[in-house]
Design an enzyme around this catalytic site. Structure first.
Site, PDB file in Angstrom:
ATOM      1  N   LYS A 109       2.468  -3.202   6.024  1.00  0.00           N
ATOM      2  CA  LYS A 109       2.606  -2.944   4.579  1.00  0.00           C
ATOM      3  C   LYS A 109       4.052  -2.563   4.242  1.00  0.00           C
ATOM      4  O   LYS A 109       4.555  -2.911   3.169  1.00  0.00           O
ATOM      5  CB  LYS A 109       1.633  -1.857   4.135  1.00  0.00           C
ATOM      6  CG  LYS A 109       0.160  -2.289   4.161  1.00  0.00           C
ATOM      7  CD  LYS A 109      -0.102  -3.533   3.340  1.00  0.00           C
ATOM      8  CE  LYS A 109      -1.579  -3.776   3.070  1.00  0.00           C
ATOM      9  NZ  LYS A 109      -1.842  -5.051   2.372  1.00  0.00           N
TER      10      LYS A 109
ATOM     11  N   SER B 277       0.853  -1.196   0.000  1.00  0.00           N
ATOM     12  CA  SER B 277       0.000   0.000   0.000  1.00  0.00           C
ATOM     13  C   SER B 277       0.885   1.240   0.000  1.00  0.00           C
ATOM     14  O   SER B 277       2.027   1.185   0.485  1.00  0.00           O
ATOM     15  CB  SER B 277      -0.864   0.004   1.266  1.00  0.00           C
ATOM     16  OG  SER B 277      -1.495   1.262   1.437  1.00  0.00           O
TER      17      SER B 277
ATOM     18  N   TYR C 225      -1.281  -1.506  10.336  1.00  0.00           N
ATOM     19  CA  TYR C 225      -1.469  -1.603   8.879  1.00  0.00           C
ATOM     20  C   TYR C 225      -0.252  -1.030   8.163  1.00  0.00           C
ATOM     21  O   TYR C 225       0.328  -1.659   7.268  1.00  0.00           O
ATOM     22  CB  TYR C 225      -2.748  -0.862   8.478  1.00  0.00           C
ATOM     23  CG  TYR C 225      -3.100  -0.949   7.007  1.00  0.00           C
ATOM     24  CD1 TYR C 225      -3.645  -2.115   6.468  1.00  0.00           C
ATOM     25  CD2 TYR C 225      -2.884   0.131   6.157  1.00  0.00           C
ATOM     26  CE1 TYR C 225      -3.970  -2.189   5.112  1.00  0.00           C
ATOM     27  CE2 TYR C 225      -3.205   0.065   4.808  1.00  0.00           C
ATOM     28  CZ  TYR C 225      -3.746  -1.097   4.290  1.00  0.00           C
ATOM     29  OH  TYR C 225      -4.060  -1.178   2.950  1.00  0.00           O
TER      30      TYR C 225
HETATM   31  P1  NAP Z   1     -11.109  -5.934  -0.053  1.00  0.00           P
HETATM   32  O1  NAP Z   1     -12.225  -5.251  -0.746  1.00  0.00           O
HETATM   33  O2  NAP Z   1     -11.166  -6.059   1.418  1.00  0.00           O
HETATM   34  O3  NAP Z   1     -10.927  -7.405  -0.717  1.00  0.00           O
HETATM   35  C1  NAP Z   1     -10.029  -8.274  -0.126  1.00  0.00           C
HETATM   36  C2  NAP Z   1     -10.168  -9.656  -0.706  1.00  0.00           C
HETATM   37  O4  NAP Z   1      -9.382 -10.535   0.137  1.00  0.00           O
HETATM   38  C3  NAP Z   1     -11.585 -10.198  -0.662  1.00  0.00           C
HETATM   39  O5  NAP Z   1     -11.737 -11.122  -1.725  1.00  0.00           O
HETATM   40  C4  NAP Z   1     -11.644 -10.920   0.674  1.00  0.00           C
HETATM   41  O6  NAP Z   1     -12.666 -11.917   0.665  1.00  0.00           O
HETATM   42  C5  NAP Z   1     -10.240 -11.520   0.732  1.00  0.00           C
HETATM   43  N1  NAP Z   1      -9.753 -11.779   2.085  1.00  0.00           N
HETATM   44  C6  NAP Z   1      -9.779 -10.960   3.155  1.00  0.00           C
HETATM   45  N2  NAP Z   1      -9.265 -11.587   4.214  1.00  0.00           N
HETATM   46  C7  NAP Z   1      -8.890 -12.823   3.803  1.00  0.00           C
HETATM   47  C8  NAP Z   1      -8.305 -13.933   4.445  1.00  0.00           C
HETATM   48  N3  NAP Z   1      -8.008 -13.925   5.749  1.00  0.00           N
HETATM   49  N4  NAP Z   1      -8.049 -15.046   3.726  1.00  0.00           N
HETATM   50  C9  NAP Z   1      -8.373 -15.090   2.404  1.00  0.00           C
HETATM   51  N5  NAP Z   1      -8.936 -14.077   1.742  1.00  0.00           N
HETATM   52  C10 NAP Z   1      -9.192 -12.944   2.443  1.00  0.00           C
HETATM   53  O7  NAP Z   1      -9.688  -5.230  -0.377  1.00  0.00           O
HETATM   54  P2  NAP Z   1      -9.228  -4.196  -1.561  1.00  0.00           P
HETATM   55  O8  NAP Z   1      -9.679  -2.837  -1.190  1.00  0.00           O
HETATM   56  O9  NAP Z   1      -9.533  -4.776  -2.878  1.00  0.00           O
HETATM   57  O10 NAP Z   1      -7.644  -4.226  -1.301  1.00  0.00           O
HETATM   58  C11 NAP Z   1      -6.857  -5.290  -1.777  1.00  0.00           C
HETATM   59  C12 NAP Z   1      -5.425  -5.093  -1.314  1.00  0.00           C
HETATM   60  O11 NAP Z   1      -4.954  -3.798  -1.709  1.00  0.00           O
HETATM   61  C13 NAP Z   1      -5.240  -5.168   0.191  1.00  0.00           C
HETATM   62  O12 NAP Z   1      -4.006  -5.789   0.497  1.00  0.00           O
HETATM   63  C14 NAP Z   1      -5.177  -3.707   0.618  1.00  0.00           C
HETATM   64  O13 NAP Z   1      -4.453  -3.511   1.808  1.00  0.00           O
HETATM   65  C15 NAP Z   1      -4.479  -3.100  -0.569  1.00  0.00           C
HETATM   66  N6  NAP Z   1      -4.767  -1.682  -0.767  1.00  0.00           N
HETATM   67  C16 NAP Z   1      -6.035  -1.273  -1.010  1.00  0.00           C
HETATM   68  C17 NAP Z   1      -6.280   0.082  -1.181  1.00  0.00           C
HETATM   69  C18 NAP Z   1      -7.670   0.593  -1.483  1.00  0.00           C
HETATM   70  O14 NAP Z   1      -7.838   1.834  -1.518  1.00  0.00           O
HETATM   71  N7  NAP Z   1      -8.667  -0.263  -1.704  1.00  0.00           N
HETATM   72  C19 NAP Z   1      -5.237   1.019  -1.076  1.00  0.00           C
HETATM   73  C20 NAP Z   1      -3.952   0.554  -0.803  1.00  0.00           C
HETATM   74  C21 NAP Z   1      -3.719  -0.795  -0.651  1.00  0.00           C
HETATM   75  P3  NAP Z   1     -13.240 -12.530   2.056  1.00  0.00           P
HETATM   76  O15 NAP Z   1     -13.501 -11.362   2.967  1.00  0.00           O
HETATM   77  O16 NAP Z   1     -14.458 -13.276   1.666  1.00  0.00           O
HETATM   78  O17 NAP Z   1     -12.174 -13.434   2.589  1.00  0.00           O
END
Ligand code: NAP
Length: 253
Positions: free
Chosen positions: A157, A139, A153
């Site tokens: 990261k 991130s 977090y």
């Molecule tokens: P999200 O909407 O929370 O999706 C996360 C995915 O991972 C879902 O499919 C979730 O499904 C799965 N997951 C969560 N916990 C899990 C576990 N313990 N075991 C297996 N699967 C799991 O996240 P996102 O916003 O797309 O972000 C994805 C990544 O990008 C993350 O690492 C986040 O830190 C990073 N990121 C995101 C942003 C942003 O603005 N969105 C910014 C910077 C970095 P289930 O809950 O059903 O398991």
């Protein structure tokens, strides 16, 4: 550009929605076969149907990345079904952004040790293959400290970036590349920034204003960079931390 990814097998941990699903779809668009994993079966099956409808070859495995046995089972099923694993993406996050001990436990168990579990399950076979490509979804928080209280977090990261660099140096001799990608604020329906826009518009506006393009990113923009980074066209790129954030991170490094 032909990414030379056709026929490769990719395991994407955390792929039922958002950035992980976009990466899985991006890989399939380029001819890869994917194994998608997440805890919630309903969303995972919907994602599988979505990918199949686009003509992709996909296996879905319910998996909790915070559990050793669950990740061992995921990788065993991937190898059994497709015979090999070329690419591993560790995308799942607990998205636990509070200051409490429970946030540390969740971030360590999912964001960091989830990646460790995927690596431990895949790398021995990648070494035998003499090839492999691993990507950690870190991130922007891993390289810039904001005034928020997301100590765990941010620290985890940042650690993922260090872990990618170490692994990249150690595993290059075995033909394995390891990189990290650093999304900026990325919005999609049902995602964390969609929630912020609805329930904490001031915070959403602060994030939006911090991005020179004046808008948040979308998962497909992160996925496009991720797919290139894991592909053979990035063969000479390893140990990097690639920001995909529309210029949100401002440090010169
Ligand atoms: P999200 O909407 O929370 O999706 C996360 C995915 O991972 C879902 O499919 C979730 O499904 C799965 N997951 C969560 N916990 C899990 C576990 N313990 N075991 C297996 N699967 C799991 O996240 P996102 O916003 O797309 O972000 C994805 C990544 O990008 C993350 O690492 C986040 O830190 C990073 N990121 C995101 C942003 C942003 O603005 N969105 C910014 C910077 C970095 P289930 O809950 O059903 O398991």
């Amino acid at each position: 550009m032909d990414l030379r990814i056709s026929g490769k097998v990719a395991v994407v941990g955390g792929a039922s929605r958002g950035i992980g699903l976009a990466i899985a779809k991006g890989l399939v668009d380029e001819g890869a076969k994917v194994v998608i994993a997440a805890r919630g079966e309903e969303a995972l099956l919907a994602a599988q149907r979505d990918i199949q409808a686009a003509g992709g070859e996909v296996l879905s495995v319910v998996c909790d990345l915070s559990d050793d046995g669950s990740v061992t089972n995921l990788m065993a099923q991937a190898f059994e079904h497709f015979g090999k694993v070329d690419i591993v993406v560790s995308n799942a996050s607990a998205l636990s952004i509070g200051p409490d001990r429970a946030d540390w436990d969740a971030c360590l168990a999912v964001d960091l040790l989830g990646a460790v579990r995927l690596v431990e399950a895949a790398v021995p076979k990648m070494r035998d293959q003499k090839s492999g490509s691993i990507l950690f979804v870190s991130s922007g928080s891993g390289v810039e400290a904001t005034p928020g209280a997301d100590f765990a977090y941010t620290s985890v990261k940042a650690t993922l970036i260090a872990y990618a660099k170490k692994l990249a140096v150690v595993e290059a001799a075995n033909g394995i590349r390891v990189n990290a990608i650093l999304p900026g604020s990325t919005e999609f329906p049902g995602g964390v920034w969609d929630m912020m826009r609805q329930h904490n518009p001031a915070f959403y506006e602060m994030a939006r204003a911090s991005i020179p393009f004046g808008r948040l990113g979308v998962p497909e923009e992160v996925a496009d960079a991720a797919v290139w980074l894991v592909s053979e066209r990035a063969a000479w790129v390893t140990g990097v931390a690639l920001s995909v954030d529309g210029g949100q991170a401002k440090a010169i490094r």
